[in-house]
Design a protein around this motif. Structure first.
Motif, PDB file in Angstrom:
ATOM      1  N   GLN A   4       0.833  -1.191   0.000  1.00  0.00           N
ATOM      2  CA  GLN A   4       0.000   0.000   0.000  1.00  0.00           C
ATOM      3  C   GLN A   4       0.874   1.250   0.000  1.00  0.00           C
ATOM      4  O   GLN A   4       1.922   1.276   0.649  1.00  0.00           O
ATOM      5  N   THR A   6       2.296   4.789   1.087  1.00  0.00           N
ATOM      6  CA  THR A   6       2.413   5.383   2.410  1.00  0.00           C
ATOM      7  C   THR A   6       2.747   6.859   2.264  1.00  0.00           C
ATOM      8  O   THR A   6       3.800   7.209   1.744  1.00  0.00           O
ATOM      9  N   ILE A  10      -2.257   9.209   4.403  1.00  0.00           N
ATOM     10  CA  ILE A  10      -2.693   7.810   4.517  1.00  0.00           C
ATOM     11  C   ILE A  10      -2.326   7.243   5.882  1.00  0.00           C
ATOM     12  O   ILE A  10      -3.139   6.566   6.520  1.00  0.00           O
ATOM     13  N   ARG A  14      -5.041   6.010   8.571  1.00  0.00           N
ATOM     14  CA  ARG A  14      -4.953   4.632   9.060  1.00  0.00           C
ATOM     15  C   ARG A  14      -4.867   4.579  10.582  1.00  0.00           C
ATOM     16  O   ARG A  14      -5.463   3.726  11.228  1.00  0.00           O
ATOM     17  N   GLU A  15      -4.130   5.520  11.171  1.00  0.00           N
ATOM     18  CA  GLU A  15      -3.906   5.527  12.614  1.00  0.00           C
ATOM     19  C   GLU A  15      -4.990   6.286  13.386  1.00  0.00           C
ATOM     20  O   GLU A  15      -4.971   6.316  14.614  1.00  0.00           O
ATOM     21  N   GLN A  38      -7.183   6.157  -1.254  1.00  0.00           N
ATOM     22  CA  GLN A  38      -6.305   5.295  -0.464  1.00  0.00           C
ATOM     23  C   GLN A  38      -6.427   5.602   1.025  1.00  0.00           C
ATOM     24  O   GLN A  38      -6.449   4.696   1.862  1.00  0.00           O
ATOM     25  N   ALA A  42      -7.807   3.122   3.985  1.00  0.00           N
ATOM     26  CA  ALA A  42      -7.030   2.865   5.198  1.00  0.00           C
ATOM     27  C   ALA A  42      -7.889   3.109   6.430  1.00  0.00           C
ATOM     28  O   ALA A  42      -7.864   2.325   7.384  1.00  0.00           O
ATOM     29  N   ALA A  43      -8.667   4.181   6.411  1.00  0.00           N
ATOM     30  CA  ALA A  43      -9.548   4.490   7.550  1.00  0.00           C
ATOM     31  C   ALA A  43     -10.628   3.429   7.706  1.00  0.00           C
ATOM     32  O   ALA A  43     -10.950   3.023   8.829  1.00  0.00           O
ATOM     33  N   ARG A  45     -10.433   0.242   6.791  1.00  0.00           N
ATOM     34  CA  ARG A  45      -9.806  -0.984   7.294  1.00  0.00           C
ATOM     35  C   ARG A  45      -9.577  -0.950   8.802  1.00  0.00           C
ATOM     36  O   ARG A  45      -9.594  -1.972   9.461  1.00  0.00           O
ATOM     37  N   HIS A  46      -9.370   0.255   9.341  1.00  0.00           N
ATOM     38  CA  HIS A  46      -9.044   0.379  10.756  1.00  0.00           C
ATOM     39  C   HIS A  46     -10.173   1.002  11.577  1.00  0.00           C
ATOM     40  O   HIS A  46      -9.990   1.309  12.754  1.00  0.00           O
TER      41      HIS A  46
END
Length: 75
Positions: A4, A6, A10, A14-15, A38, A42-43, A45-46
């Protein structure tokens, strides 16, 4: 698995670092056109709902079928 991209946006999405996402977007609004999908995925997925909602408000262009598929896979 496919690697993916970075980028700061992103990673922040994601975090779950909503304030950082907002700062990045405020500084460079066009970033959502190039990295929005992207970062959104990421958001998703988490499970970081605030960024997902921000993407919807900003009308991030993305493949909604793929987004829904990711959401279904990750609950």
């Amino acid at each position: 698995s496919e690697e993916q991209p970075t980028t700061p946006l992103i990673i922040a999405a994601r975090e779950g670092h909503q304030e950082i996402c907002q700062l990045i977007i405020a500084k460079e609004p066009e970033i959502l056109k190039t990295q929005g999908q992207q970062a959104l995925h990421a958001a998703i997925r988490h499970g970081h709902t605030p960024f997902i909602l921000l993407c919807l408000e900003e009308e991030v262009v993305c493949d909604f079928r793929e987004s829904l598929s990711i959401a279904a896979e990750h609950g």
